[in-house]
Structure formats: structure tokens, C-alpha cells
Design a protein around this motif. Structure first.
Motif, mmCIF file in Angstrom:
data_model
loop_
_atom_site.group_PDB
_atom_site.id
_atom_site.type_symbol
_atom_site.label_atom_id
_atom_site.label_comp_id
_atom_site.label_asym_id
_atom_site.label_seq_id
_atom_site.Cartn_x
_atom_site.Cartn_y
_atom_site.Cartn_z
ATOM 1 N N ASP A 170 7.102 -1.328 33.372
ATOM 2 C CA ASP A 170 8.426 -1.495 32.752
ATOM 3 C C ASP A 170 8.314 -1.367 31.239
ATOM 4 O O ASP A 170 7.424 -1.978 30.619
ATOM 5 C CB ASP A 170 9.005 -2.880 33.064
ATOM 6 C CG ASP A 170 9.854 -2.900 34.315
ATOM 7 O OD1 ASP A 170 9.992 -1.851 34.977
ATOM 8 O OD2 ASP A 170 10.386 -3.981 34.649
ATOM 9 N N HIS A 171 9.244 -0.618 30.647
ATOM 10 C CA HIS A 171 9.353 -0.504 29.194
ATOM 11 C C HIS A 171 10.485 -1.422 28.737
ATOM 12 O O HIS A 171 11.646 -1.210 29.082
ATOM 13 C CB HIS A 171 9.638 0.955 28.827
ATOM 14 C CG HIS A 171 9.709 1.217 27.362
ATOM 15 N ND1 HIS A 171 9.987 2.454 26.837
ATOM 16 C CD2 HIS A 171 9.541 0.405 26.287
ATOM 17 C CE1 HIS A 171 9.990 2.398 25.517
ATOM 18 N NE2 HIS A 171 9.725 1.153 25.156
ATOM 19 N N MET A 172 10.149 -2.449 27.959
ATOM 20 C CA MET A 172 11.122 -3.426 27.463
ATOM 21 C C MET A 172 11.588 -3.030 26.066
ATOM 22 O O MET A 172 10.773 -2.899 25.150
ATOM 23 C CB MET A 172 10.496 -4.822 27.396
ATOM 24 C CG MET A 172 9.907 -5.319 28.694
ATOM 25 S SD MET A 172 9.169 -6.973 28.519
ATOM 26 C CE MET A 172 7.745 -6.607 27.463
ATOM 27 N N GLY A 173 12.884 -2.845 25.899
ATOM 28 C CA GLY A 173 13.424 -2.504 24.590
ATOM 29 C C GLY A 173 13.223 -1.038 24.229
ATOM 30 O O GLY A 173 13.020 -0.220 25.112
ATOM 31 N N PRO A 174 13.275 -0.761 22.894
ATOM 32 C CA PRO A 174 13.457 -1.718 21.794
ATOM 33 C C PRO A 174 14.876 -2.270 21.748
ATOM 34 O O PRO A 174 15.830 -1.574 22.034
ATOM 35 C CB PRO A 174 13.128 -0.897 20.556
ATOM 36 C CG PRO A 174 13.424 0.523 20.955
ATOM 37 C CD PRO A 174 13.114 0.624 22.414
ATOM 38 N N MET A 175 14.939 -3.550 21.366
ATOM 39 C CA MET A 175 16.249 -4.186 21.234
ATOM 40 C C MET A 175 16.170 -5.272 20.177
ATOM 41 O O MET A 175 15.132 -5.903 19.988
ATOM 42 C CB MET A 175 16.707 -4.766 22.574
ATOM 43 C CG MET A 175 15.772 -5.811 23.169
ATOM 44 S SD MET A 175 16.332 -6.363 24.796
ATOM 45 C CE MET A 175 14.981 -7.435 25.254
ATOM 46 N N ASP A 176 17.276 -5.457 19.478
ATOM 47 C CA ASP A 176 17.369 -6.491 18.449
ATOM 48 C C ASP A 176 18.050 -7.719 19.026
ATOM 49 O O ASP A 176 19.133 -7.628 19.612
ATOM 50 C CB ASP A 176 18.149 -5.976 17.237
ATOM 51 C CG ASP A 176 17.382 -4.906 16.475
ATOM 52 O OD1 ASP A 176 16.193 -5.132 16.183
ATOM 53 O OD2 ASP A 176 17.961 -3.840 16.206
ATOM 54 N N LEU A 177 17.395 -8.869 18.869
ATOM 55 C CA LEU A 177 17.933 -10.136 19.357
ATOM 56 C C LEU A 177 18.290 -11.006 18.153
ATOM 57 O O LEU A 177 17.454 -11.239 17.278
ATOM 58 C CB LEU A 177 16.901 -10.853 20.235
ATOM 59 C CG LEU A 177 16.408 -10.074 21.466
ATOM 60 C CD1 LEU A 177 15.387 -10.918 22.234
ATOM 61 C CD2 LEU A 177 17.566 -9.684 22.364
ATOM 62 N N ALA A 178 19.515 -11.480 18.132
ATOM 63 C CA ALA A 178 19.985 -12.300 17.013
ATOM 64 C C ALA A 178 19.601 -13.753 17.224
ATOM 65 O O ALA A 178 19.441 -14.219 18.360
ATOM 66 C CB ALA A 178 21.503 -12.181 16.879
ATOM 67 N N PRO A 179 19.416 -14.515 16.151
ATOM 68 C CA PRO A 179 19.173 -15.957 16.302
ATOM 69 C C PRO A 179 20.261 -16.601 17.151
ATOM 70 O O PRO A 179 21.434 -16.231 17.063
ATOM 71 C CB PRO A 179 19.216 -16.471 14.858
ATOM 72 C CG PRO A 179 18.867 -15.284 14.021
ATOM 73 C CD PRO A 179 19.458 -14.105 14.731
ATOM 74 N N GLY A 180 19.853 -17.534 17.999
ATOM 75 C CA GLY A 180 20.808 -18.223 18.838
ATOM 76 C C GLY A 180 21.184 -17.487 20.113
ATOM 77 O O GLY A 180 22.152 -17.868 20.778
ATOM 78 N N ILE A 181 20.404 -16.466 20.484
ATOM 79 C CA ILE A 181 20.722 -15.708 21.699
ATOM 80 C C ILE A 181 20.777 -16.623 22.918
ATOM 81 O O ILE A 181 20.116 -17.655 22.983
ATOM 82 C CB ILE A 181 19.689 -14.589 21.945
ATOM 83 C CG1 ILE A 181 18.279 -15.173 22.057
ATOM 84 C CG2 ILE A 181 19.775 -13.523 20.895
ATOM 85 C CD1 ILE A 181 17.254 -14.222 22.600
ATOM 86 N N SER A 182 21.565 -16.203 23.886
ATOM 87 C CA SER A 182 21.741 -16.987 25.103
ATOM 88 C C SER A 182 20.440 -17.102 25.891
ATOM 89 O O SER A 182 19.640 -16.162 25.946
ATOM 90 C CB SER A 182 22.806 -16.323 25.977
ATOM 91 O OG SER A 182 22.838 -16.905 27.257
ATOM 92 N N LYS A 183 20.261 -18.242 26.539
ATOM 93 C CA LYS A 183 19.099 -18.424 27.399
ATOM 94 C C LYS A 183 19.181 -17.575 28.665
ATOM 95 O O LYS A 183 18.202 -17.475 29.407
ATOM 96 C CB LYS A 183 18.947 -19.897 27.773
ATOM 97 C CG LYS A 183 18.482 -20.774 26.624
ATOM 98 C CD LYS A 183 18.167 -22.190 27.094
ATOM 99 C CE LYS A 183 17.613 -23.033 25.954
ATOM 100 N NZ LYS A 183 17.260 -24.407 26.404
ATOM 101 N N SER A 184 20.320 -16.943 28.894
ATOM 102 C CA SER A 184 20.456 -16.076 30.057
ATOM 103 C C SER A 184 19.552 -14.853 29.960
ATOM 104 O O SER A 184 19.259 -14.212 30.965
ATOM 105 C CB SER A 184 21.910 -15.623 30.223
ATOM 106 O OG SER A 184 22.313 -14.795 29.137
ATOM 107 N N LEU A 185 19.084 -14.541 28.752
ATOM 108 C CA LEU A 185 18.171 -13.415 28.573
ATOM 109 C C LEU A 185 16.739 -13.761 28.994
ATOM 110 O O LEU A 185 15.930 -12.870 29.259
ATOM 111 C CB LEU A 185 18.162 -12.942 27.115
ATOM 112 C CG LEU A 185 19.346 -12.085 26.664
ATOM 113 C CD1 LEU A 185 19.229 -11.803 25.177
ATOM 114 C CD2 LEU A 185 19.421 -10.790 27.437
ATOM 115 N N ASP A 186 16.413 -15.048 29.034
ATOM 116 C CA ASP A 186 15.067 -15.454 29.435
ATOM 117 C C ASP A 186 14.790 -15.058 30.884
ATOM 118 O O ASP A 186 15.702 -15.000 31.720
ATOM 119 C CB ASP A 186 14.907 -16.968 29.311
ATOM 120 C CG ASP A 186 14.891 -17.455 27.876
ATOM 121 O OD1 ASP A 186 14.712 -16.618 26.972
ATOM 122 O OD2 ASP A 186 15.061 -18.667 27.669
#
Length: 297
Positions: free
Chosen positions: A39-55
Motif C-alpha cells: 500500500d502507498h500511503m499519501g502524500p497527504m497533509d494533515l492539519a493539527p487537531g485531525i479527527s481520530k477517525s483517520l487512525d
């Protein structure tokens, strides 16, 4: 022709909006050597305070080793053996599931500081004699991951043995896994040391003996002859392969040479018989409907 098959990444949603580009398994090529998942993850920018749903919440594995490798960002690993480890770019988390392990992968640093996330996660199927080994986790940096530089190519050996180098990662079958950074015009030869080989263009543009390969494409190489690759543009390339370990079946996060063993693992997870990661016991990913054992009537 030195290329047997070209595989384009397919977008796959892991849930919560976290998307990856999947290369393996593929309908026309399930494995390359022991590599059964890529799997290739990203590239993606994550902002401070991102939702825990991404975990990636706690989930189980059997019959494989996972390797997480980042170019940018950071992820926090927790597992049922009690390990908690942040993985950073150029380092390796090598987790051998064997007879069973659970773990989670969370964006804890990104949640605090924001991050540019980019990396690869691969699964390596264990050979028959090691499918039920005790689970193990190791973290590797520095001399464990030999590097070299020549003629416009900077390389790192992530696992296995190749080109006279040996990584300090504990593997269970003959394999290799390399990270190459190539400037325009740089060349590299993929040797014939292993029966099955492939390369993936993370970014950039390659020429493979006259065939062009773009970012997001994997080339499965034909066996038996050296393959010369040339960077048309500045490129990041992953080269991988090894000796086959035999047919493997996949069911959700489980890998095995036995379908019965997959069914047992699914039932163990459904019945909550597998220990959750230490310090991360409050949530988990339920067994999906597609992996549910058939109902008895």
C-alpha cells in the motif's frame, strides 16, 4: 522485454477518509516473492487537531510480517506485546504476527503539530514453518539499514540481502526491499539474485529497458536477466522481491497457507479472544461482514 506486468495503484479507503493506493494483491499477480500486500500511503497533509477517525484502530494479524516505511510524517504503533513506538522517516517497524498479534497505528504527532504524511506499508507472508511462530516486534534505524550512494543514486536496504549488503531486520525467508532516490539520468541495475522482483515508482518517471513507468505504477520483472532502470525525472523508487513461499490465502488482515486457519482467526477475533494492544484497549475494528464465518443452520 524485461517487464512481465504493469500494475496501477487502485485507491482504497481504510475508513475515516484515510485513503491508500493499493498495488498488491492484484488479480493477475497475488504476490512478488513473499510480498503479499503493498500500500502507498499519501502524500497527504494533515492539519493539527485531525479527527481520530483517520487512525487505524486496533486490529489483528496472523501469518505475516508487516513493515511500515515513511518518507514524511510520523505514526504511533501500539501492539498486544506491549510495544509503543513512533516510526519516523527512514526507520523500520518490523512486526511479525506469526500465530497472532494485534496493533494500532495512530497519527498522534500529526494531531498535535500537523504533518505531511507519506509512506509505504507492505506485508511479507511467512514461510510454512514460521507461520505459527511467536509474535515479535522490532524497530530499526542507522546501521541496521545499510545505505549507499553512487552515480546519482542514493539507496537504503530496508530488509533482506541485496548487492552485497545485509539489513539488520529479522526475516524468515530469502527477500530484499530497497529504497532508491535517483536524479535525472541516474541508472541502477536490478540483479538476478532472486527469482521474483518488482519495482514501484513512488514519484518521478523511469525508463526500464525502453519501457516508461510513471508514478503510481509497479512493474513486475521477468526472471532470469538483469534489468536496467534509468530515471527520466527525479524519482523515488522501491525495489522488492525474493523467493516464493507458496500459495497464500488472505481474509481481511489474516494471511495463511490454510483457509481453515483463516476461518479460525476470524472467529477468534469475532469472539474477542485476541488480546488488544496494551494501553489501547478501549476500541477496535470489528470483523467485517465479508470475513464473517458462515452461519450454521
Amino acid at each position: 522485454m524485461s517487464v512481465d506486468l504493469i500494475i496501477d495503484k487502485r485507491i482504497h479507503d481504510l475508513g475515516g477518509g484515510f485513503q491508500v493506493g493499493r498495488l498488491l494483491p492484484y488479480r493477475a499477480r497475488r504476490m512478488v516473492g513473499p510480498f503479499v500486500f503493498f500500500d502507498h500511503m499519501g502524500p497527504m497533509d494533515l492539519a493539527p487537531g485531525i479527527s481520530k477517525s483517520l487512525d487505524v484502530r486496533p486490529h489483528p494479524h496472523i501469518g505475516l510480517s508487516t513493515v511500515t516505511y515513511l518518507y514524511d510524517g510520523a505514526m504511533t504503533h501500539r501492539d498486544s506485546l506491549g510495544f509503543k513506538m513512533e516510526i519516523r522517516p527512514g526507520e523500520v517497524n518490523w512486526m511479525t504476527a506469526g500465530k497472532g498479534i494485534t496493533h494500532s497505528e495512530r497519527f498522534e504527532r500529526a494531531r498535535l503539530e500537523g504533518a505531511h504524511m507519506h509512506g509505504i506499508q507492505a506485508w511479507v507472508a511467512l514461510p510454512n514453518e514460521a507461520e505459527e511462530v511467536d509474535p515479535r516486534f522490532t524497530h530499526h534505524v542507522g546501521h541496521d539499514l545499510p545505505t549507499w550512494s553512487e552515480m546519482g543514486v542514493k539507496g537504503r536496504l530496508i530488509a533482506g540481502e541485496m548487492d552485497g549488503l545485509k539489513a539488520g531486520v529479522p526475516t524468515h525467508s530469502p527477500l530484499f526491499y530497497q529504497h532508491l532516490e535517483m536524479i535525472p539520468g541516474a541508472k541502477h541495475t536490478v540483479s538476478t539474485a532472486y527469482t521474483e522482483r518488482a519495482l514501484y515508482v513512488v514519484r518521478g518517471h523511469l525508463d526500464i529497458n525502453g519501457l516508461e513507468l510513471e508514478a503510481g505504477q509497479m512493474a513486475v520483472l521477468k526472471a532470469g536477466s538483469p534489468v536496467d532502470i534509468r530515471a527520466i525525472a527525479e524519482s523515488t523508487v522501491m525495489v522488492l522481491g525474493g523467493e516464493p513461499v507458496g500459495e497464500r490465502f488472505l481474509l481481511w488482515n489474516f494471511v495463511s497457507s490454510s483457509k481453515d486457519r483463516l476461518a479460525q482467526a476470524a472467529e477468534d477475533w469475532r469472539q474477542q479472544r485476541m488480546k488488544l494492544p496494551v494501553g489501547d484497549e478501549l476500541e477496535f475494528i470489528p470483523l467485517p461482514d465479508s470475513a464473517m464465518p458462515p452461519s450454521k443452520t
